[in-house]
Design an enzyme around this catalytic site. Structure first.
Site, PDB file in Angstrom:
ATOM      1  N   GLU A 212       0.834  -1.147   0.214  1.00 35.51           N
ATOM      2  CA  GLU A 212      -0.026   0.011   0.023  1.00 35.51           C
ATOM      3  C   GLU A 212       0.774   1.129  -0.093  1.00 35.51           C
ATOM      4  O   GLU A 212       1.457   1.544   1.083  1.00 35.51           O
ATOM      5  CB  GLU A 212      -1.048   0.024   1.266  1.00 35.51           C
ATOM      6  CG  GLU A 212      -2.012  -1.034   1.025  1.00 35.51           C
ATOM      7  CD  GLU A 212      -2.815  -1.119  -0.083  1.00 35.51           C
ATOM      8  OE1 GLU A 212      -3.039  -0.068  -0.428  1.00 35.51           O
ATOM      9  OE2 GLU A 212      -3.458  -2.210  -0.296  1.00 35.51           O
ATOM     10  N   CYS A 246      -1.857   9.403   2.498  1.00 37.46           N
ATOM     11  CA  CYS A 246      -1.386   8.838   1.327  1.00 37.46           C
ATOM     12  C   CYS A 246      -2.455   9.107   0.274  1.00 37.46           C
ATOM     13  O   CYS A 246      -2.131   9.244  -0.813  1.00 37.46           O
ATOM     14  CB  CYS A 246      -1.243   7.332   1.462  1.00 37.46           C
ATOM     15  SG  CYS A 246      -2.634   6.443   1.952  1.00 37.46           S
TER      16      CYS A 246
END
Length: 469
Positions: A212, A246
């Site tokens: 991720e 993110c």
């Protein structure tokens, strides 16, 4: 923890798993216990997170980490029985009367490496998926946020046996050792650069990995969309955790003629969200002096190459308190470092492109982003954008919140990540979708065994004709 100790821990977990893989009852009990210990220790966790950042608001950690984690556990517990059921499929006609089905089974002992920007959520959320799938797990929080890592270590290790779930803490050397262990699956959240090293470390063991990562997630505003609304939703997503997210909008694309209106709208909303920002109790600090200086260098590089930087808050920056105030950056180009690396802070470049097609082409020329945000009311243009772009996820007319949809997978593509998690997709990530065929006493396939006599040759030719229909 030394490498030898880590290896012994993993061997112990694998042996325990082989002896007694967690059944449905144990998984449910473990998920419930995880929810309880997070709730009982939420103030410790919130204080530790704030300590790691120098300051992060109580409400922000509740809303962005604690509440989503509880809701994810609730969702897993609600759906776990249906996720674990066998699923029948239609059998191939030439293998009748055989039946066929598949079932999800746990992989074994998995490794989970968390990330500092949301230490609690990004360490424990994949653990929820791993436990729901029936695995044993070793988790390693990020060493960049040591206070929250230590609290996680204490509350996990005091509530679960080490041969089932265990938390280890340590420096970058431990992280290197951790990523090279022969886990049955390795899950990592972090930067693209480190993700490449994680994948390389896992490769000798052929350990499957979920990465991720991040990247530069664009927000495209069509000229017909209400600019004030777009500015409000973009800045809300951008300034969560002071941009250290993110999926935060990394840059905005809009026509040049809208620059002044966008700047005014952004200033208005930021000062409404965070009045007196330098002393505001809801505005997070930058995690470290190193990251603060990195953001400062990005601005200096952009200005040296012709960019104009606009302060959009009523406060001032403070290296002592690691308060980095929000800024817009105009007149940017791709030679600037700010347009080459993920910003991960409260700086928002504005790219001026005059039409929708140019914006899509610009995004497609870059590495595939973790998230794509588009503001428009036209279904035709929205559908065209979805067909002609590829990203980890998409939110239309908002930012960030697609990751809170439990029934949607979360994950990147290409340089922004490998694999998915959240909800059923997380359950699948930590499971083997195992196919099973059950043959009966009398089976058509028995006629396909050698020797291939005249009758069997006729049957094979007949089957070949049927297969072509």
């Amino acid at each position: 923890m030394t490498r030898d100790e880590l290896e012994n821990l993993l061997k112990k977990q694998k042996a325990a798993f082989r002896s007694s893989p967690p059944d449905y009852k144990k998984r449910m009990q473990s998920l419930k216990k995880l929810s309880v210990i997070v709730d009982e220790n939420k103030e410790r966790l919130i204080e530790a997170v704030s300590s790691d950042f120098g300051f992060r608001s109580h409400q922000e950690t509740l809303v962005l980490e604690i509440f989503p984690l509880h809701d994810e556990i609730r969702h897993a517990m609600k759906n776990l029985r249906s996720w674990t059921k066998r699923r029948k499929v239609s059998g191939s006609w030439f293998l009748l009367p055989a039946s066929a089905y598949y079932q999800y089974q746990p992989l074994g002992s998995v490794g989970i490496m968390g990330a500092w920007n949301y230490q609690v959520l990004l360490t424990l959320s994949p653990l929820v998926d791993a436990v729901a799938a029936g695995n044993h797990a070793i988790i390693k929080p990020s060493e960049i946020a040591p206070a929250s890592a230590e609290v996680l270590r204490k509350i996990i290790n005091s509530n679960f046996p080490e041969e089932y779930i265990h938390c280890v803490t340590g420096d970058t050397e431990l992280a290197k050792d951790f990523s090279s262990m022969p886990f049955d699956h390795l899950f990592f959240t972090g930067s693209t650069q480190v993700g490449k090293m994680i994948m390389a470390a896992a490769a000798p063991n052929l350990t499957p990995v979920t990465l991720e990562l991040g990247g530069k997630s664009p927000a495209i505003i069509h000229s017909s969309y209400p600019l004030a609304r777009a500015a409000k939703r973009i800045m809300a997503g951008k300034l969560f955790n002071s941009g250290q997210t993110c999926v935060a909008p990394d840059y905005v694309i809009l026509p040049k003629e809208l620059n002044n209106e966008f700047q005014d709208a952004v200033k208005k909303v930021v000062n409404k969200f965070y009045p007196d920002i330098a002393n505001n109790e809801h505005y997070s600090h930058i995690i470290s002096d190193k990251h603060y200086q990195r953001l400062s260098r990005l601005l200096e590089d952009a200005q040296s190459k012709g960019a104009s930087v606009v302060e959009i808050s009523s406060g001032t920056a403070s290296i002592e308190g690691k308060i980095f105030t929000p800024k817009l950056v105009f007149n940017v180009n791709d030679k600037m470092e700010i347009m080459q690396q993920e910003i991960f802070g409260p700086i928002l470049p504005v790219v001026n492109l005059e039409n929708f097609e140019e914006a899509v082409e610009y995004v497609n020329e870059k590495p595939k982003p973790l998230a794509l945000y588009y503001f428009d009311k036209s279904k035709k243009r929205i559908n065209w954008l979805l067909r002609h772009t590829l990203s980890g996820g998409v939110t239309i007319n908002d930012t960030v919140y697609h990751l809170a949809q439990h029934n949607l997978p979360f994950g990147g593509v290409g340089s922004s990540g490998v694999g998915h998690y959240h909800g059923f997709d997380g359950f699948k990530t930590f499971s083997k979708k195992r196919p099973v065929m059950h043959q009966k006493r009398l089976a058509a396939s028995d006629l396909l065994h050698p020797p291939y006599t005249g009758l069997k040759n006729k049957l094979i030719r007949f089957l070949g004709k049927l297969a072509k229909r």
